[in-house]
Design a protein around this motif. Structure first.
Motif, PDB file in Angstrom:
ATOM      1  N   ASP A   1      -4.086  -1.156  -2.273  1.00  5.57           N
ATOM      2  CA  ASP A   1      -3.713  -2.068  -1.196  1.00  5.57           C
ATOM      3  C   ASP A   1      -2.228  -2.389  -1.289  1.00  5.57           C
ATOM      4  O   ASP A   1      -1.761  -2.932  -2.285  1.00  5.57           O
ATOM      5  CB  ASP A   1      -4.542  -3.353  -1.306  1.00  5.57           C
TER       6      ASP A   1
ATOM      7  N   SER B   1      -5.464  -0.589   2.260  1.00  3.31           N
ATOM      8  CA  SER B   1      -5.899   0.696   1.700  1.00  3.31           C
ATOM      9  C   SER B   1      -6.803   1.445   2.674  1.00  3.31           C
ATOM     10  O   SER B   1      -7.026   2.646   2.516  1.00  3.31           O
ATOM     11  CB  SER B   1      -6.628   0.480   0.373  1.00  3.31           C
ATOM     12  N   THR B   2      -7.325   0.747   3.700  1.00  5.24           N
ATOM     13  CA  THR B   2      -8.163   1.403   4.708  1.00  5.24           C
ATOM     14  C   THR B   2      -7.357   1.780   5.946  1.00  5.24           C
ATOM     15  O   THR B   2      -7.923   2.245   6.933  1.00  5.24           O
ATOM     16  CB  THR B   2      -9.317   0.479   5.132  1.00  5.24           C
ATOM     17  N   ARG B   3      -6.069   1.580   5.885  1.00  6.04           N
ATOM     18  CA  ARG B   3      -5.189   1.854   7.022  1.00  6.04           C
ATOM     19  C   ARG B   3      -5.238   3.325   7.410  1.00  6.04           C
ATOM     20  O   ARG B   3      -5.175   4.216   6.563  1.00  6.04           O
ATOM     21  CB  ARG B   3      -3.767   1.461   6.604  1.00  6.04           C
TER      22      ARG B   3
ATOM     23  N   ARG C   1      -7.745  -7.173   7.130  1.00  6.27           N
ATOM     24  CA  ARG C   1      -8.132  -5.821   6.744  1.00  6.27           C
ATOM     25  C   ARG C   1      -7.290  -5.369   5.565  1.00  6.27           C
ATOM     26  O   ARG C   1      -6.094  -5.616   5.492  1.00  6.27           O
ATOM     27  CB  ARG C   1      -7.964  -4.855   7.922  1.00  6.27           C
ATOM     28  N   ASP C   2      -7.958  -4.681   4.621  1.00  6.46           N
ATOM     29  CA  ASP C   2      -7.277  -4.163   3.443  1.00  6.46           C
ATOM     30  C   ASP C   2      -6.387  -3.001   3.869  1.00  6.46           C
ATOM     31  O   ASP C   2      -6.843  -2.071   4.541  1.00  6.46           O
ATOM     32  CB  ASP C   2      -8.330  -3.691   2.440  1.00  6.46           C
TER      33      ASP C   2
END
Length: 319
Positions: A204, A108-110, A105-106
């Protein structure tokens, strides 16, 4: 720099307990290392604040560096009833925010939380962060700890683990993403994990490349943490730390992940070790600094347990 030692220190510690408890940890360690006579003079004050913090802040975040013994610590935490509300087959990480890098998972989507109170309310009593540390630290709500390991040994073991997961089909990560994560595992991962959220923007975080500045920031953060552990190096100190963390005192040998294809013995030729030493120059600097802090910590914990003050309320400790 050396810290001043005067009669105003107790009042300073009282103020920091409300505003910046991590600074008390830093002062305790720096004084123990650089000004032992001052530390001895104010030992009782540091004990009182340490025990008071454990009493008032029972909830906990551990920054887990892969291949540093996290599975062992998670097992101890589960046995102590500290991990509730997560799927039983999980390790001690929360899937929307603290997922490990092999999850493809990237970052940046955390997920994010509005504030420390929201984060604390959502997570179980003990949680392990499997990627990078969030800032500002929520030390009013949580104790902070980290598991460390010799950076060269850790990097090689981490690489073997990622390669084994790929070979066994445990993830469907795109080659470009896998190669980037593999590079992270090999090079200064500890410095990255401690500082990625302090620099850059919302891109990211895996793209952040640590520098000398990051190593200094990482060392400052470690000096503020409540507990630093390196499992199986000092078993007495491991047991004392687990005791203060509220997890009993049974130390488990670090998990070897043999089920993922990682050999028990990790012996490598000198030329390979030399390359990984160069790749982990920042982590080695941070690691040696952390070991100095841990030596001061272990002396403090042992002296505290021998004093009998752990059976008293913090307010009953005579300075």
């Amino acid at each position: 720099p050396p810290q001043p030692c005067d009669d105003g220190l107790p009042n300073l510690l009282d103020a920091l307990a409300q505003d910046d408890p991590g600074e008390i940890n830093r002062l305790r360690r720096i004084l123990a290392i650089e000004n032992p006579s001052c530390f001895q003079q104010h030992f009782g004050h540091f004990v009182r604040h340490f025990l008071d913090r454990l009493h008032n802040t029972p909830r906990h975040i551990n920054l887990h560096l892969p291949k540093a013994g996290g599975s062992s610590l998670c097992s101890v935490a589960k046995e102590a009833g500290k991990v509730q509300g997560l799927p039983s087959h999980h390790n001690c990480w929360e899937q929307n925010h603290f997922y490990p890098m092999w999850c493809a998972r990237d970052f940046s989507t955390r997920g994010t939380w509005q504030d420390c109170e929201a984060m604390d309310a959502e997570l179980p009593e003990f949680i392990m962060n499997e990627n990078y540390l969030d800032y500002p630290l929520c030390m009013q709500q949580r104790l902070y700890s980290i598991l460390i390991r010799d950076p060269v040994d850790r990097a090689i073991s981490h690489e073997l683990h990622l390669e084994a997961l790929k070979d066994n089909g445990h993830h469907n990560m795109h080659k470009k993403i896998f190669d980037a994560r593999l590079a992270m595992a090999r090079m200064n991962y500890m410095t990255w994990a401690l500082t990625a959220d302090l620099v850059g923007d919302d891109k990211d975080r895996a793209l952040e490349v640590p520098t000398k500045m990051h190593a200094q920031m990482a060392m400052d953060t470690l000096s503020r943490f409540d507990f630093l552990l390196e499992l199986s190096v000092n078993l007495r100190c491991d047991a004392e730390i687990l005791h203060f963390m509220g997890m009993g005192d049974q130390v488990k040998e670090p998990h070897k992940n043999t089920d993922a294809g990682v050999a028990e013995s990790e012996k490598h030729p000198p030329e390979k070790m030399s390359i990984y030493t160069e790749w982990n120059d920042l982590d080695l600097e941070v690691y040696h600094y952390a070991r100095r802090l841990m030596k001061a910590d272990c002396d403090f914990y042992h002296k505290l347990l021998k004093s009998g003050w752990t059976n008293k309320r913090p307010s009953e400790i005579i300075m």
